[in-house]
Design an enzyme around this catalytic site. Structure first.
Site, short mmCIF file in Angstrom:
data_model
loop_
_atom_site.label_atom_id
_atom_site.label_comp_id
_atom_site.label_asym_id
_atom_site.label_seq_id
_atom_site.Cartn_x
_atom_site.Cartn_y
_atom_site.Cartn_z
N VAL A 1 5.50 -20.08 -43.26
CA VAL A 1 5.77 -21.44 -43.09
C VAL A 1 6.23 -21.73 -44.66
CG1 VAL A 1 4.29 -23.63 -43.03
CG2 VAL A 1 3.53 -21.40 -41.19
N ASP B 1 -7.15 -21.73 -28.59
CA ASP B 1 -7.53 -21.38 -30.02
C ASP B 1 -8.37 -22.21 -31.00
OD1 ASP B 1 -7.24 -19.30 -31.33
OD2 ASP B 1 -4.60 -19.91 -31.71
N GLY C 1 1.50 -13.88 -37.97
CA GLY C 1 2.25 -12.77 -37.13
C GLY C 1 3.58 -13.63 -36.37
N PHE C 2 3.19 -14.65 -36.50
CA PHE C 2 4.38 -16.05 -36.17
C PHE C 2 5.77 -15.60 -36.96
CE2 PHE C 2 6.90 -19.89 -35.64
CZ PHE C 2 7.06 -20.14 -34.03
N LEU D 1 3.76 -21.35 -47.46
CA LEU D 1 2.49 -21.68 -47.73
C LEU D 1 1.69 -20.69 -47.30
CD1 LEU D 1 3.38 -25.28 -46.36
CD2 LEU D 1 2.27 -24.99 -48.84
N GLY D 2 1.91 -19.47 -46.48
CA GLY D 2 1.42 -18.72 -46.16
C GLY D 2 2.58 -18.08 -44.98
#
Length: 399
Positions: free
Chosen positions: A85, A206, A81-82, A77-78
């Site tokens: 997904v 955030d 940085g983490f 889905l994308g």
């Protein structure tokens, strides 16, 4: 289906003069200044205590591999940085992996194994979303901690992020109407109000369009709690902390001093509200000179009955009244006040947005002069559209 990632804004200079001279990291999250910790309202909990008290489902890595078809590229889905997904499917009763197209749709966020900061944010997400529940917060279903693998499992938000609908030009992400924008703004503010309430006492840190997710009915929910912070809820107290967040949305006093309050979140809300009114990113180097910084460019127009339409998104022409536009703009300006004490609290923001939502939106009757004015702006905007809003590197969020 709903995208769960969006572009991270990167900027090289602070919004306001004298804000900070600190280095900004390439992913835009860490503004890289360590300051002393002034208060930690809650007792720190160990990793095992957080996981045990979260009431979340503990998934095996094999279950999530099967649910996402072995993390296949066409399930992505994308990416940010983490990590990535992935879209997946599980049985809604047993939570076991299900065949694609059956059962409960989920979004699985998988931490990059080389991420240095990711484990802390992974645990912070569980710490908050494992305990906090509200209709305007995204639902965390479970997690996976297996060897070096760390994953989070969320409800799938069909329509993706507010950022996609505001800034991404495609057939799938249609521009939101005025009424839907006000609905989303109110939903997001209600989620923030819950976080700031005595029950939760959380500073979100955030608040931005990529972290506001929409379900099939355009109900908005806040996501990505990796930067959330326990904190006092009165405007006078603060937490001195490592300065982190997304550039352009962080409050100037937080960037300059590390003083974090609930009013820091209100500033970010004001930025997002202005983006929703204008359809522009807060920082956009592809705009003409003088328009790179949305706040600096827009402020002279926001209080003027004759000039307010120069700020408004041409794609929602005729959907709102002059009174509604001015009231929404005035609210944004109050939230963006340089002095934190001058900003409204979140309950005042919710009340103002509820009044806007309840007002009569029969603004299609606004005269030929305004229509001609909008048409001129629309022509100018279309000439710039190709060069505007490119997608920069993605940042992690949930679907």
């Amino acid at each position: 289906m709903g995208s769960c990632f969006s572009a991270r804004i990167k900027a090289e200079s602070p919004l306001h003069t004298g804000a900070t001279s600190r280095k900004i990291s390439t992913d835009g999250r860490d503004l890289s200044c360590r300051l002393s910790s002034a208060s930690v309202p809650r007792s720190p909990r160990s990793e095992s205590e957080i996981l045990e008290s979260s009431n979340l489902k503990s998934f095996s890595l094999n279950d999530l591999r099967t649910a996402t078809r072995n993390f296949r590229p066409d399930s992505v889905l994308g990416e940010g940085g983490f990590g990535c997904v992935f879209k997946g499917w599980i049985d809604e009763h047993s939570f076991k992996a299900a065949k694609p197209g059956t059962g409960l749709v989920i979004a699985v966020k998988r931490l990059h194994q080389e991420s240095l900061q990711g484990h802390k944010e992974w645990l912070t997400e569980i710490n908050y979303l494992g305990l906090l529940h509200h209709p305007n917060l995204v639902k965390l279903i479970g997690y996976c901690l297996e060897d070096e693998h760390r994953l989070l499992v969320y409800e799938f938000m069909t329509r993706g992020s507010l950022e996609n609908h505001l800034f991404r030009r495609s057939l799938y992400f249609q521009p939101l109407s005025w009424n839907l924008r006000m609905k989303v703004a109110l939903d997001a503010a209600k989620g923030l109000a819950y976080l700031h309430s005595p029950e939760a006492k959380v500073i979100y840190r955030d608040f931005k369009p990529s972290n506001i997710l929409l379900d099939s009915n355009y109900n908005a929910k806040l996501s990505d709690f990796g930067l959330a912070k326990d904190g006092p809820t009165d405007g006078k107290s603060y937490v001195s902390t490592r300065v982190m967040g997304t550039y352009g949305y962080a409050a100037p006093e937080y960037m300059a001093t590390g003083h974090l309050t609930t009013k820091s979140d209100i500033y970010s809300l004001g930025v997002v509200l202005l983006e929703m009114l204008s359809g522009r990113r807060v920082i956009d180097k592809n705009r003409p000179p003088g328009e790179h910084n949305l706040i600096e460019w827009a402020k002279p127009y926001l209080a003027s009955k004759r000039r307010i339409f120069q700020v408004m998104d041409v794609r929602i022409e005729g959907q709102y009244s002059l009174s509604e536009a001015l009231r929404a703009a005035t609210l944004a300006v109050k939230c963006l006040a340089i002095e934190p004490k001058s900003r409204p609290n979140v309950d005042e923001v919710v009340k103002a947005l509820e009044q806007l939502r309840g007002s009569d939106s029969g603004s299609a009757k606004n005269g030929a002069n305004r229509k001609h004015h909008h048409k001129t702006r629309a022509n100018e905007a279309s000439r710039r559209e190709t060069a505007s809003h490119p997608q920069s590197s993605a940042s992690p969020m949930v679907a």
